[in-house]
Design a protein around this motif. Structure first.
Motif, mmCIF file in Angstrom:
data_model
loop_
_atom_site.group_PDB
_atom_site.id
_atom_site.type_symbol
_atom_site.label_atom_id
_atom_site.label_comp_id
_atom_site.label_asym_id
_atom_site.label_seq_id
_atom_site.Cartn_x
_atom_site.Cartn_y
_atom_site.Cartn_z
ATOM 1 N N GLU A 123 0.840 -1.199 0.000
ATOM 2 C CA GLU A 123 0.000 0.000 0.000
ATOM 3 C C GLU A 123 0.883 1.259 0.000
ATOM 4 O OE1 GLU A 123 -3.329 1.393 -0.765
ATOM 5 O OE2 GLU A 123 -3.191 -0.779 -0.384
ATOM 6 N N ASP A 124 1.850 1.257 0.911
ATOM 7 C CA ASP A 124 2.781 2.376 1.077
ATOM 8 C C ASP A 124 3.601 2.575 -0.201
ATOM 9 O OD1 ASP A 124 4.095 4.236 3.117
ATOM 10 O OD2 ASP A 124 5.835 3.116 2.410
ATOM 11 N N TYR A 125 4.035 1.452 -0.775
ATOM 12 C CA TYR A 125 4.865 1.477 -1.984
ATOM 13 C C TYR A 125 4.112 2.157 -3.133
ATOM 14 C CZ TYR A 125 8.325 -0.365 -5.330
ATOM 15 O OH TYR A 125 9.317 -0.490 -6.267
ATOM 16 N N LYS A 126 2.833 1.781 -3.267
ATOM 17 C CA LYS A 126 2.007 2.371 -4.340
ATOM 18 C C LYS A 126 1.959 3.893 -4.223
ATOM 19 C CE LYS A 126 -1.907 -0.350 -4.551
ATOM 20 N NZ LYS A 126 -1.644 -1.716 -4.158
ATOM 21 N N SER A 127 1.860 4.384 -2.986
ATOM 22 C CA SER A 127 1.729 5.836 -2.828
ATOM 23 C C SER A 127 3.063 6.561 -2.994
ATOM 24 C CB SER A 127 1.125 6.155 -1.460
ATOM 25 O OG SER A 127 2.053 5.870 -0.432
ATOM 26 N N LYS A 128 4.182 5.860 -2.734
ATOM 27 C CA LYS A 128 5.482 6.554 -2.757
ATOM 28 C C LYS A 128 6.294 6.344 -4.027
ATOM 29 C CE LYS A 128 6.116 6.790 2.212
ATOM 30 N NZ LYS A 128 6.470 5.927 3.340
ATOM 31 N N MET A 129 6.080 5.221 -4.689
ATOM 32 C CA MET A 129 6.886 4.936 -5.882
ATOM 33 C C MET A 129 6.213 5.583 -7.078
ATOM 34 S SD MET A 129 9.505 3.906 -7.315
ATOM 35 C CE MET A 129 10.572 2.917 -6.299
ATOM 36 N N LYS A 130 6.589 6.824 -7.331
ATOM 37 C CA LYS A 130 5.867 7.643 -8.305
ATOM 38 C C LYS A 130 6.291 7.383 -9.751
ATOM 39 C CE LYS A 130 3.495 10.183 -5.328
ATOM 40 N NZ LYS A 130 2.408 9.383 -4.783
ATOM 41 N N ASP A 131 7.543 7.006 -9.956
ATOM 42 C CA ASP A 131 8.054 6.911 -11.327
ATOM 43 C C ASP A 131 7.781 5.532 -11.917
ATOM 44 O OD1 ASP A 131 9.510 6.790 -13.679
ATOM 45 O OD2 ASP A 131 11.202 7.933 -12.877
ATOM 46 N N PRO A 132 6.875 5.446 -12.890
ATOM 47 C CA PRO A 132 6.527 4.132 -13.454
ATOM 48 C C PRO A 132 7.680 3.484 -14.227
ATOM 49 C CG PRO A 132 5.514 5.893 -14.739
ATOM 50 C CD PRO A 132 6.166 6.551 -13.562
ATOM 51 N N THR A 133 8.717 4.285 -14.565
ATOM 52 C CA THR A 133 9.827 3.700 -15.329
ATOM 53 C C THR A 133 10.833 2.990 -14.421
ATOM 54 O OG1 THR A 133 11.192 5.710 -15.237
ATOM 55 C CG2 THR A 133 9.635 5.521 -17.079
ATOM 56 N N LEU A 134 10.729 3.217 -13.111
ATOM 57 C CA LEU A 134 11.660 2.560 -12.182
ATOM 58 C C LEU A 134 10.962 1.342 -11.586
ATOM 59 C CD1 LEU A 134 14.306 2.388 -10.603
ATOM 60 C CD2 LEU A 134 13.414 4.115 -9.021
ATOM 61 N N ARG A 135 11.360 0.156 -12.057
ATOM 62 C CA ARG A 135 10.650 -1.067 -11.656
ATOM 63 C C ARG A 135 11.564 -2.038 -10.938
ATOM 64 N NH1 ARG A 135 8.865 -1.055 -17.022
ATOM 65 N NH2 ARG A 135 6.939 0.146 -17.269
#
Length: 307
Positions: free
Chosen positions: A290-302
């Motif tokens: 849940e936390d990751y979804k809100s903080k990991m903003k850049d979709p290119t960094l996987r």
């Protein structure tokens, strides 16, 4: 607090060998005196154009990639180097300032090798200006946050010059809140990733990729560095940097550092991708995602949390 860094003194880390150092706010990043006491020297460090900076968030494969680079450049030079100089002297830790080892910036200054291989855990905005001015090559290694957290936890348990980790459940929360030495994992991996868009001499690697296919990642590294090792040398390097070999090698397992307590945990523990599953509860995993979804903003960094 906006506590100002003190002038270079090792007393903090000396007196706190028994009581662990505390985090404090340093230019907006959680730090300890053991990595900021020598700040003037770090900030004013004079990089050379052929220096290679190895940057990571702590416990993301720093020693692994340091050793790979050391072998690529100097593996063939002298067997003595490989058997008598520990990796933390061959690849100095730029910002470290603890009483039991020479300050990292001084060790880096005195390196006889060319290129000089230097490691840091600094977030990208705190990297000394001369590395950018000299257009140095940089290698950044990122590890998925779940495994990184677990590895950092065990490291903090055994490292007497880092803050006391406390219980796993509170540590888990602290990691999510970015209250870790060197600050938030998200900021660290994200800002270095952003830098790849504007600074072409930065090679961004993933721990999981190296674990999955070491040779493939060494090939990519070589093409970035303009190196072409023989097939035989490459095979030797892949063998030497295998986790079990590094763990059993006194020159790479950091057993010579007296502020690490190997009775609590080894410095090189498991090196596995997916070990987080043995630590995270179901509830923690859900909270994390849940936390990751809100903080990991850049979709290119996987990131991959298993391979």
């Amino acid at each position: 607090s906006s506590e100002k860094p003190v002038t270079f003194t090792l007393s903090h880390c000396k007196s706190k060998m028994s009581s662990r150092p505390q985090l404090y706010d340093f230019h907006g990043v959680a730090m300890t005196h053991c990595v900021t006491d020598n700040w003037e020297k770090v900030k004013n460090f004079q990089a050379r154009p052929d220096d290679i900076l190895i940057a990571t968030y702590p416990k993301a494969g720093t020693t692994w990639v340091s050793y790979i680079l050391d072998l690529l450049y100097f593996g063939h030079l002298s067997p003595e180097r490989q058997t008598s100089i520990p990796i933390f002297e061959r690849v100095p830790f730029l910002e470290i300032a603890v009483s039991t080892v020479a300050p990292g910036a001084e060790l880096a200054d005195r390196l006889p090798t060319s290129p000089r291989l230097i490691k840091t855990h600094l977030p990208v905005q705190l990297v000394p200006q001369s590395f950018w001015d000299q257009n140095c090559r940089m290698v950044y290694v990122a590890r998925n946050a779940k495994d990184n957290m677990v590895s950092f936890y065990h490291f903090d348990r055994m490292n007497m010059v880092q803050p006391e980790p406390g219980e796993w459940s509170s540590y888990f929360q602290r990691f999510l809140d970015g209250q870790m030495l060197y600050g938030s994992w998200y900021d660290h991996v994200g800002n270095w990733w952003k830098k790849t868009k504007t600074y072409p001499k930065l090679h961004y690697m993933f721990y999981e990729d190296i674990a999955e296919d070491t040779e493939r990642e060494i090939d990519k590294l070589c093409s970035f560095l303009g190196l072409s090792p023989s097939a035989e040398d490459k095979k030797t390097i892949v063998e030497l940097v295998h986790f079990d070999n590094m763990k059993n090698n006194e020159m790479t397992n950091c057993s010579k550092l007296n502020f690490l307590d190997f009775k609590i945990s080894p410095f090189l523990r498991k090196g596995k991708v997916g070990d987080w599953k043995t630590h995270f509860t179901v509830a923690q995993n859900e909270a994390f995602d849940e936390d990751y979804k809100s903080k990991m903003k850049d979709p290119t960094l996987r990131f991959r949390t298993e391979i």
